[in-house]
Scaffold this active site. Structure first.
Site, mmCIF file in Angstrom:
data_model
loop_
_atom_site.group_PDB
_atom_site.id
_atom_site.type_symbol
_atom_site.label_atom_id
_atom_site.label_comp_id
_atom_site.label_asym_id
_atom_site.label_seq_id
_atom_site.Cartn_x
_atom_site.Cartn_y
_atom_site.Cartn_z
ATOM 1 N N SER A 56 21.514 25.980 32.567
ATOM 2 C CA SER A 56 20.087 26.126 32.821
ATOM 3 C C SER A 56 19.848 26.667 34.225
ATOM 4 C CB SER A 56 19.448 24.737 32.698
ATOM 5 O OG SER A 56 18.163 24.734 33.272
ATOM 6 N N LYS B 40 24.050 19.166 34.174
ATOM 7 C CA LYS B 40 24.401 20.577 33.895
ATOM 8 C C LYS B 40 25.337 21.104 34.974
ATOM 9 C CE LYS B 40 22.145 21.217 30.110
ATOM 10 N NZ LYS B 40 22.858 21.430 28.855
ATOM 11 N N TYR C 213 19.146 15.258 35.004
ATOM 12 C CA TYR C 213 19.410 16.297 33.993
ATOM 13 C C TYR C 213 20.110 17.489 34.633
ATOM 14 C CZ TYR C 213 18.542 20.370 31.041
ATOM 15 O OH TYR C 213 18.706 21.524 30.319
HETATM 16 P P1 NAD Z 1 16.998 20.347 21.413
HETATM 17 O O1 NAD Z 1 16.840 18.929 21.820
HETATM 18 O O2 NAD Z 1 15.981 20.955 20.532
HETATM 19 O O3 NAD Z 1 18.438 20.539 20.730
HETATM 20 C C1 NAD Z 1 19.575 19.793 21.104
HETATM 21 C C2 NAD Z 1 20.205 19.228 19.835
HETATM 22 O O4 NAD Z 1 21.376 18.481 20.185
HETATM 23 C C3 NAD Z 1 19.281 18.284 19.072
HETATM 24 O O5 NAD Z 1 19.205 18.714 17.721
HETATM 25 C C4 NAD Z 1 19.965 16.916 19.173
HETATM 26 O O6 NAD Z 1 19.770 16.144 18.010
HETATM 27 C C5 NAD Z 1 21.422 17.314 19.380
HETATM 28 N N1 NAD Z 1 22.250 16.357 20.115
HETATM 29 C C6 NAD Z 1 21.975 15.741 21.298
HETATM 30 N N2 NAD Z 1 23.005 14.959 21.667
HETATM 31 C C7 NAD Z 1 23.965 15.104 20.713
HETATM 32 C C8 NAD Z 1 25.271 14.572 20.548
HETATM 33 N N3 NAD Z 1 25.791 13.720 21.430
HETATM 34 N N4 NAD Z 1 25.981 14.938 19.461
HETATM 35 C C9 NAD Z 1 25.467 15.796 18.554
HETATM 36 N N5 NAD Z 1 24.239 16.318 18.652
HETATM 37 C C10 NAD Z 1 23.493 15.982 19.729
HETATM 38 O O7 NAD Z 1 17.166 21.197 22.753
HETATM 39 P P2 NAD Z 1 17.135 22.781 22.960
HETATM 40 O O8 NAD Z 1 15.881 23.134 23.646
HETATM 41 O O9 NAD Z 1 17.509 23.471 21.704
HETATM 42 O O10 NAD Z 1 18.306 22.910 24.043
HETATM 43 C C11 NAD Z 1 19.646 23.228 23.670
HETATM 44 C C12 NAD Z 1 20.507 23.207 24.918
HETATM 45 O O11 NAD Z 1 19.994 24.155 25.859
HETATM 46 C C13 NAD Z 1 20.540 21.862 25.653
HETATM 47 O O12 NAD Z 1 21.853 21.647 26.135
HETATM 48 C C14 NAD Z 1 19.577 22.058 26.807
HETATM 49 O O13 NAD Z 1 19.888 21.240 27.908
HETATM 50 C C15 NAD Z 1 19.786 23.526 27.124
HETATM 51 N N6 NAD Z 1 18.621 24.153 27.785
HETATM 52 C C16 NAD Z 1 17.401 24.050 27.195
HETATM 53 C C17 NAD Z 1 16.289 24.597 27.825
HETATM 54 C C18 NAD Z 1 14.910 24.462 27.219
HETATM 55 O O14 NAD Z 1 13.919 24.619 27.954
HETATM 56 N N7 NAD Z 1 14.768 24.225 25.911
HETATM 57 C C19 NAD Z 1 16.441 25.268 29.068
HETATM 58 C C20 NAD Z 1 17.717 25.361 29.628
HETATM 59 C C21 NAD Z 1 18.819 24.790 28.961
#
Ligand code: NAD
Ligand code: UDP
Length: 338
Positions: free
Chosen positions: A124, A152, A148
């Protein structure tokens, strides 16, 4: 090629699965469903035209992960699974370190045992902390301002050390800016549980009548209109960035780091006005005090990804807001329970 997509029923993972299928890959989803719903799967099937393999499992379960990696002949892993709410991470740091750090370490341990050496990790722009200037290039100093972000950053550092010790691995760190929007069909989108932390899902819920008004956190920043500026990127462009990474650096051993952003900064007011155009309604908003930990402005220099991955964001602000509104207006309460 078979790609294990951890967190594949989540927001970014589900959109990436669609683009993987389009590009000829076979995604296999692993998710523990802690922040997503099983009803995403028939939607993916409707768009992709066929069933997708889904396994409900936790990435912290090494034995299960080894079985899945070996049993499904996986070639590479895209690791989205993790927790992502900044405020929640301040209240529950241990849960965040366990899921995001321990989860990733367990996953690479399982990959090592299964002899799978290609990983793409969801990082991120938060790893840049409060950047000294914009636009941000990949060689800017990194720091963390909350648990958080620290999770990362620590994972990035662990993966860097691990790759150094295992030079035949290909590990790609993708630093996302602000993903917004939805699949253009309106079938997939962002479905936050409870009160949304992020601006765009909050704006969309105000537009659909689920919330009264948007609180704008600060109008005294040194930006063009005083509100915070971010690099919002369409989730479909972000998904395409993963395909580009798989194709262009996936086969190359090394540690690869890329910003995935558009290179444009929009303010909170810009985003509200763009959403008003998309939905044809006025979005009530009020100025409130700054949110602790927020920075004034943050946008990417995406030229490294353009040069190496032959990727750049294609969808503009109009498409981001129109697609977000299509999803929100046709699914006002998000995905059905099952
Ligand atoms: P999200 O919460 O929609 O998706 C994450 C998924 O991971 C969920 O379906 C959850 O059920 C699953 N999960 C969590 N812990 C788990 C585990 N231990 N085992 C198996 N499944 C697990 O989030 P997103 O927005 O799709 O983000 C995806 C990734 O991108 C994350 O790592 C997040 O930190 C990163 N990210 C997101 C953003 C944002 O703004 N959405 C920005 C930068 C980085
Ligand atoms: N923001 C806001 N009201 C909200 C949510 C966010 O004014 O209800 C602002 C926030 O201060 C920041 C921008 O919108 O300037 C983007 O915030 P978001 O949480 O979506 O992303 P991040 O802060 O992680 O970049």
């Amino acid at each position: 090629m078979k790609i294990l997509v951890t967190g594949g029923t989540g927001y970014i993972g589900s959109h990436t699965c669609i683009q993987l299928i389009q590009a000829g890959y076979t995604p296999v989803i692993v998710d523990n469903l802690c922040n997503s719903k099983i009803s995403v799967l028939p939607r993916i099937k409707r768009i992709a035209g066929h069933e997708i393999t889904f396994i409900q499992a936790d990435v912290r379960n090494k034995e299960a992960m080894v079985d899945i990696l070996q049993g499904h002949d996986i070639d590479a892993v895209i690791h989205f699974a993790g927790l992502k709410a900044v405020g929640e991470s301040v209240e529950h740091p241990l849960e965040y370190f366990d899921d995001n750090i321990h989860g990733t370490l367990t996953l690479i341990d399982a990959m090592r045992e299964a002899m799978i050496k290609r990983l793409i990790f969801s990082s991120s722009a938060t790893v840049y902390g409060d950047p000294a200037s914009v636009p941000i290039t990949e060689d800017f100093p990194t720091s963390a301002t909350n648990p958080y972000g620290r999770s990362k950053l620590i994972v990035e550092e662990c993966l860097t050390d691990f790759q150094k010790a295992n030079p035949d691995w290909s590990i790609t760190l993708l630093r996302y800016f602000n993903p917004v929007g939805s699949h253009p069909s309106g079938l997939l989108g962002e479905d936050p549980q409870g009160i949304p932390n992020n601006l765009m899902p909050f704006v969309a819920q105000v537009a659909v009548g689920r919330r009264e008004f948007v609180s704008i956190f600060g109008n005294d920043y040194p930006t063009q209109d005083g509100t915070g500026v971010r690099d919002y990127i369409h989730v479909m462009d972000l998904a395409d960035g993963h395909i580009a990474a798989l194709q262009h650096v996936g086969p190359k051993a090394g540690l690869h780091v890329y910003n995935l952003g558009t290179g444009n900064g929009y303010s909170v007011l810009d985003m509200i006005h763009a959403f008003e155009k998309a939905c044809g309604k006025t979005i009530p908003h009020q100025f409130a005090s700054r949110r602790s930990g927020d920075i004034a402005e943050c946008w990417a220099d995406p030229s490294k990804a353009k040069q190496d991955l032959k990727w750049s964001a294609k969808r503009n602000l109009e498409e981001m807001t129109a697609d977000a509104w299509r999803w929100q207006s046709t699914n006002p309460q998000g995905y059905p329970e099952d």
